[in-house]
Design a protein around this motif. Structure first.
Motif, PDB file in Angstrom:
ATOM      1  N   SER A 164       0.720  -0.693  -0.032  1.00 34.73           N
ATOM      2  CA  SER A 164       0.267  -0.331  -0.233  1.00 34.73           C
ATOM      3  C   SER A 164       0.587   1.468   0.280  1.00 34.73           C
ATOM      4  CB  SER A 164      -0.861  -0.513   0.829  1.00 34.73           C
ATOM      5  OG  SER A 164      -0.007   0.333   2.139  1.00 34.73           O
ATOM      6  N   ASP A 165      -0.223   2.270  -0.104  1.00 37.68           N
ATOM      7  CA  ASP A 165       1.081   3.523   0.378  1.00 37.68           C
ATOM      8  C   ASP A 165       1.996   3.385   1.349  1.00 37.68           C
ATOM      9  OD1 ASP A 165       0.294   4.247  -2.743  1.00 37.68           O
ATOM     10  OD2 ASP A 165      -1.310   5.354  -1.663  1.00 37.68           O
ATOM     11  N   PHE A 166       1.510   3.095   1.789  1.00 39.90           N
ATOM     12  CA  PHE A 166       2.366   3.140   3.652  1.00 39.90           C
ATOM     13  C   PHE A 166       2.780   1.739   3.940  1.00 39.90           C
ATOM     14  CE2 PHE A 166      -1.675   6.380   3.073  1.00 39.90           C
ATOM     15  CZ  PHE A 166      -1.053   7.374   3.039  1.00 39.90           C
ATOM     16  N   GLU A 167       2.666   1.044   3.053  1.00 42.61           N
ATOM     17  CA  GLU A 167       2.948  -0.423   4.185  1.00 42.61           C
ATOM     18  C   GLU A 167       4.037  -1.061   2.931  1.00 42.61           C
ATOM     19  OE1 GLU A 167       1.874  -4.390   6.043  1.00 42.61           O
ATOM     20  OE2 GLU A 167       0.047  -2.974   5.129  1.00 42.61           O
ATOM     21  N   LYS A 168       5.393  -1.792   3.356  1.00 42.46           N
ATOM     22  CA  LYS A 168       6.260  -2.244   2.631  1.00 42.46           C
ATOM     23  C   LYS A 168       6.346  -4.114   3.628  1.00 42.46           C
ATOM     24  CE  LYS A 168      10.181  -0.914   1.577  1.00 42.46           C
ATOM     25  NZ  LYS A 168      11.073  -0.338   1.015  1.00 42.46           N
ATOM     26  N   ILE A 169       6.441  -5.053   2.793  1.00 42.07           N
ATOM     27  CA  ILE A 169       6.569  -5.921   3.763  1.00 42.07           C
ATOM     28  C   ILE A 169       8.304  -6.173   2.943  1.00 42.07           C
ATOM     29  CG2 ILE A 169       6.237  -8.138   4.365  1.00 42.07           C
ATOM     30  CD1 ILE A 169       2.995  -7.737   4.026  1.00 42.07           C
ATOM     31  N   THR A 170       9.389  -6.323   4.173  1.00 45.87           N
ATOM     32  CA  THR A 170      10.408  -7.241   3.803  1.00 45.87           C
ATOM     33  C   THR A 170      11.180  -8.363   4.142  1.00 45.87           C
ATOM     34  OG1 THR A 170      10.819  -4.536   3.815  1.00 45.87           O
ATOM     35  CG2 THR A 170      12.807  -6.487   3.614  1.00 45.87           C
ATOM     36  N   LEU A 171      11.077  -9.284   3.365  1.00 51.54           N
ATOM     37  CA  LEU A 171      12.134 -10.343   4.313  1.00 51.54           C
ATOM     38  C   LEU A 171      12.711 -10.786   3.316  1.00 51.54           C
ATOM     39  CD1 LEU A 171       8.259 -12.489   3.824  1.00 51.54           C
ATOM     40  CD2 LEU A 171       9.449 -11.384   6.135  1.00 51.54           C
ATOM     41  N   GLU A 172      13.830 -11.498   4.218  1.00 52.89           N
ATOM     42  CA  GLU A 172      15.326 -12.020   4.208  1.00 52.89           C
ATOM     43  C   GLU A 172      16.081 -13.011   4.174  1.00 52.89           C
ATOM     44  OE1 GLU A 172      18.011  -8.184   4.549  1.00 52.89           O
ATOM     45  OE2 GLU A 172      16.385  -7.825   6.140  1.00 52.89           O
ATOM     46  N   ASP A 173      16.678 -13.713   3.279  1.00 54.65           N
ATOM     47  CA  ASP A 173      16.904 -15.249   3.654  1.00 54.65           C
ATOM     48  C   ASP A 173      18.080 -15.706   2.875  1.00 54.65           C
ATOM     49  OD1 ASP A 173      17.188 -17.795   4.258  1.00 54.65           O
ATOM     50  OD2 ASP A 173      15.344 -17.902   3.610  1.00 54.65           O
ATOM     51  N   GLU A 174      18.770 -16.231   2.983  1.00 49.77           N
ATOM     52  CA  GLU A 174      20.031 -17.060   2.297  1.00 49.77           C
ATOM     53  C   GLU A 174      19.717 -17.788   1.015  1.00 49.77           C
ATOM     54  OE1 GLU A 174      23.203 -15.671   3.010  1.00 49.77           O
ATOM     55  OE2 GLU A 174      21.992 -14.322   4.408  1.00 49.77           O
ATOM     56  N   LEU A 175      20.519 -18.119   0.182  1.00 52.02           N
ATOM     57  CA  LEU A 175      20.331 -18.496  -1.351  1.00 52.02           C
ATOM     58  C   LEU A 175      21.598 -19.257  -1.664  1.00 52.02           C
ATOM     59  CD1 LEU A 175      18.177 -20.072  -3.107  1.00 52.02           C
ATOM     60  CD2 LEU A 175      19.016 -17.797  -4.825  1.00 52.02           C
ATOM     61  N   ASP A 176      21.658 -20.365  -1.367  1.00 52.42           N
ATOM     62  CA  ASP A 176      22.834 -21.400  -1.942  1.00 52.42           C
ATOM     63  C   ASP A 176      23.129 -21.321  -3.230  1.00 52.42           C
ATOM     64  OD1 ASP A 176      23.632 -21.489   0.938  1.00 52.42           O
ATOM     65  OD2 ASP A 176      22.989 -22.765   1.110  1.00 52.42           O
ATOM     66  N   VAL A 177      23.641 -20.522  -4.140  1.00 48.33           N
ATOM     67  CA  VAL A 177      23.887 -21.480  -5.198  1.00 48.33           C
ATOM     68  C   VAL A 177      25.028 -22.085  -5.678  1.00 48.33           C
ATOM     69  CG1 VAL A 177      23.891 -20.095  -7.597  1.00 48.33           C
ATOM     70  CG2 VAL A 177      22.536 -18.896  -5.761  1.00 48.33           C
ATOM     71  N   SER A 178      25.085 -23.089  -6.605  1.00 49.33           N
ATOM     72  CA  SER A 178      25.919 -24.090  -6.540  1.00 49.33           C
ATOM     73  C   SER A 178      26.982 -23.412  -7.490  1.00 49.33           C
ATOM     74  CB  SER A 178      25.364 -25.145  -7.226  1.00 49.33           C
ATOM     75  OG  SER A 178      24.390 -24.932  -8.605  1.00 49.33           O
ATOM     76  N   PRO A 179      27.884 -24.008  -7.656  1.00 44.88           N
ATOM     77  CA  PRO A 179      28.483 -23.670  -9.495  1.00 44.88           C
ATOM     78  C   PRO A 179      27.985 -23.362 -10.293  1.00 44.88           C
ATOM     79  CG  PRO A 179      30.700 -24.511  -7.455  1.00 44.88           C
ATOM     80  CD  PRO A 179      28.123 -24.857  -7.363  1.00 44.88           C
ATOM     81  N   PRO A 180      28.821 -23.077 -12.093  1.00 47.54           N
ATOM     82  CA  PRO A 180      28.304 -23.830 -13.082  1.00 47.54           C
ATOM     83  C   PRO A 180      28.506 -24.718 -13.516  1.00 47.54           C
ATOM     84  CG  PRO A 180      29.750 -21.911 -12.626  1.00 47.54           C
ATOM     85  CD  PRO A 180      29.573 -22.773 -11.676  1.00 47.54           C
TER      86      PRO A 180
END
Length: 520
Positions: A504-520
Motif C-alpha cells: 500500500s502507499d504506507f506499508e512495505k513488507i521486507t523479508l530476507e534469507d540466504e540462497l545457496d547457489v551452486s557453481p556452474p
C-alpha cells in the motif's frame, strides 16, 4: 535343424518382446527441492517423464539418521515416499535410485527443511569401483559379440576356413563371463548394494526384470551359438548366422539408442548397426592371421571380404547418422554434453579406422594382387585397425553412464521459503546455478492467501565475494507470480536475498534469507 529353429525362435521372441522404453528424467518434485516447510510433508512425490521402477530409496532426517520407516509406492511416472510422522526439525534428504525402462538407473537427491535448515548432506556416492567393473564388463561383452561372433561368421561365410580362430575363441569366453558379470553388477547398481549382495537373489532378480536382463540373455545365447559353430559340424554355418542375428537383437532390445522414439526407426537401425560392426570388426583378427599364408591362398579371401566390408561400412554410416540425429537433437550437443563428447571421440577414431580400411582396400590389396610383397604391411595395418576398434569399444562403453541429450530435462528449480509475521514468500530460481538465472516470486499472507502488491523488488548480494547489493524490479506475470528474468549471478555461494513488497502507499513488507547457489 530342430535345435537351430528353437534357438532362432528364442532370439526372435525375446528380441521383440521388449515394450516401448526410454531414459527416465526427473520432471518435478513435491515439495520442491530446497523448500523450507513449517511442518513435515505427508509424502515426497517424484514425477518422471516415463514409468519407472523404484530401486533404492533412502531418507536421512534432520538429525542425520537414516530412516527405515518410509513407505514407497509407484504409480506410472510417479514415485511416492510416505514420510514417517515423527520427523525432527532440520534438513531432510531423500536419496532415490529408480530404474528407467531402458534398464539404466537414475539417481538423485531431494532436500527440504522443516523449520530452520541444518547441515544434513546427501549420502556420498561410493560407486566408483562398481562403475569401473560395469565399464570393464561392457568392454568384455563388446569383444565377445563383435570380435568373437564376428570372427566365427567370417570363418564360416567369408574365409571358408577356420584359420586364426584363437582370438575369436578367447573373445567368446571373455564375452560370456562379462555378460554374467554385467548382469550381477547391474543389479547391484540398481539397488545400491555392496558386492557381497551378489550371493543373494535380489540383484539378479531385479536385473532380469529390466530390459537389459533379456538382452544379456540373448547375447549369451548368440555367443554360445558361435562357440558351437567352431566345431566341424554340418550345422556350423547355420549357427554362425543365428549368432550374428543374436548380436543385432541383443543390442536392439535395450539401451539409450534402441529405446529412443521413434522405435520403428531406432530399433532396426541399432540392429543393422550391430550387424555391420560385427561383420567388419570380427574379420580383422582372422585376416591378420591369414596374412602369414601365401598370397595365392589369401587374395581370394581378402577380395571377398572387401566387397562385403564396403556394404557393411555403408550400413554403418547410414544407421550411425540416423541414431546420432535422434540422440543429439542439436549440433551443439556434440561439444556441450558428455554424451556428445564421447560421440565426437568415437567419430574421430572411426575416421582413422576408415582411413586404414581405405588404404588396405585401394593400395595394399591391389599390391598383393600384383605379386608385390605387401602382406606384412597389410598385416600391420590390420593389427592397427584392431587397436583402434578396441579403443572405440572402450570409449563407447562410457555411454552406459551418460544420458543422451534428448533425455535431458531442465533441472528442478532451486527453492527457498521465507516466512515472516505478516507474509511468506516462495522463491524459485532456475536453474539455480552461477550464470544467468530466472526468479519467480510467490507472495502470500501469513495464512497462505494470495498477497496483492503494487511493486516488488528483488535485491541480491554476495558479501563473501565482494558483490554489493544488486536491485532488480519484478514484473507481475499472467500466472499471478512476480518474475525477475535474466539475473546475472557471477559466482556460486551463499547469496543474501531481500524481497521488498509494497502492499500500500504506507506499508512495505521486507523479508530476507540466504540462497545457496551452486557453481556452474
Amino acid at each position: 535343424m530342430r535345435l537351430l529353429a528353437a534357438l532362432a525362435t528364442l532370439l526372435l521372441v525375446v528380441g521383440f518382446a521388449t515394450g516401448a522404453s526410454a531414459h527416465a528424467a526427473l520432471v518435478s518434485v513435491e515439495p520442491a527441492s530446497g523448500s523450507i516447510l513449517l511442518g513435515a510433508p505427508k509424502a515426497v512425490e517424484l514425477r518422471f517423464n516415463e514409468a519407472v521402477t523404484p530401486g533404492a530409496i533412502q531418507l536421512i532426517d534432520g538429525a542425520g539418521r537414516a530412516r527405515d520407516d518410509t513407505r514407497v509406492t509407484a504409480s506410472g511416472e510417479t514415485i511416492s515416499i510416505a514420510m514417517p510422522p515423527n520427523l525432527p526439525q532440520g534438513t531432510a534428504v531423500v536419496s532415490y535410485r529408480v530404474i528407467s525402462q531402458d534398464g539404466h538407473p537414475v539417481a538423485g537427491s531431494v532436500i527440504f527443511s522443516i523449520g530452520m535448515p541444518t547441515g544434513t548432506q546427501p549420502p556420498a556416492n561410493a560407486n566408483g569401483g562398481l562403475n569401473a567393473l560395469i565399464w570393464l564388463a561392457r568392454v568384455g561383452l563388446y569383444l565377445g559379440l563383435f570380435v568373437g561372433v564376428g570372427g566365427v561368421f567370417f570363418a564360416r561365410w567369408i574365409a571358408w576356413a577356420m584359420t586364426g580362430m584363437t582370438v575369436p575363441r578367447v573373445a567368446l569366453v571373455l564375452g560370456l563371463a562379462s555378460a554374467i558379470v554385467s548382469l550381477g553388477a547391474l543389479g547391484l547398481d540398481l539397488l545400491g548394494l555392496p558386492p557381497a549382495a551378489l550371493a543373494t537373489a535380489a540383484p539378479w532378480k531385479i536385473a532380469f526384470a529390466t530390459s537389459a536382463g533379456p538382452a544379456l540373455l540373448v547375447a549369451m545365447v548368440a555367443m554360445l551359438c558361435a562357440l558351437l559353430a567352431l566345431r566341424s559340424a554340418w550345422y556350423a554355418r547355420a549357427l554362425a548366422i543365428v549368432a550374428l542375428v543374436g548380436v543385432g537383437l541383443s543390442l536392439a532390445m535395450t539401451g539409450h539408442a534402441a529405446t529412443a522414439p521413434p522405435e520403428a526407426l531406432t530399433r532396426p537401425a541399432v540392429f543393422l548397426h550391430g550387424l555391420g560392426v560385427t561383420i567388419w570388426i570380427g574379420a580383422l583378427a582372422p585376416l591378420a592371421a591369414l596374412m602369414s599364408r601365401p598370397a595365392i591362398a589369401t587374395l581370394p579371401v581378402v577380395n571377398r571380404f572387401s566387397r562385403i566390408a564396403g556394404l557393411a561400412v555403408g550400413v554403418l554410416a547410414l544407421t550411425g547418422l540416423a541414431l546420432a540425429l535422434v540422440q543429439l537433437e542439436r549440433p551443439s550437443a556434440l561439444v556441450d554434453t558428455r554424451y556428445g563428447l564421447i560421440l565426437s571421440i568415437k567419430l574421430g577414431l572411426v575416421i582413422l579406422l576408415l582411413g586404414l580400411a581405405a588404404l588396405n582396400r585401394f593400395r595394399l590389396t591391389p599390391a598383393l594382387a600384383r605379386g608385390e610383397k605387401a602382406a606384412s604391411i597389410l598385416r600391420r595395418a590390420i593389427l592397427l585397425e584392431c587397436v583402434l576398434a578396441l579403443a572405440i569399444f572402450a570409449v563407447v562403453a562410457g555411454w552406459r553412464f551418460t544420458p543422451p541429450p534428448r533425455t535431458i530435462i531442465p533441472e528442478t528449480p532451486l527453492a527457498i521459503h521465507i516466512h515472516g509475521d505478516k507474509a511468506m514468500f516462495q522463491v524459485l530460481v532456475s536453474p539455480g546455478k552461477a550464470g544467468v538465472d530466472d526468479f519467480v516470486l510467490q507472495l502470500m499472507t501469513g495464512e497462505g492467501a494470495l498477497l496483492k502488491a503494487r511493486e516488488v523488488t528483488l535485491t541480491l548480494s554476495l558479501p563473501e565475494r565482494g558483490v554489493e547489493p544488486m536491485e532488480r524490479d519484478a514484473s507481475l506475470g499472467p500466472d499471478g507470480y512476480w518474475h525477475v528474468r535474466k539475473v546475472e549471478l557471477p559466482f556460486g555461494g551463499r547469496w543474501h536475498v531481500r524481497i521488498d513488497a509494497l502492499v500500500s502507499d504506507f506499508e512495505k513488507i521486507t523479508l530476507e534469507d540466504e540462497l545457496d547457489v551452486s557453481p556452474p
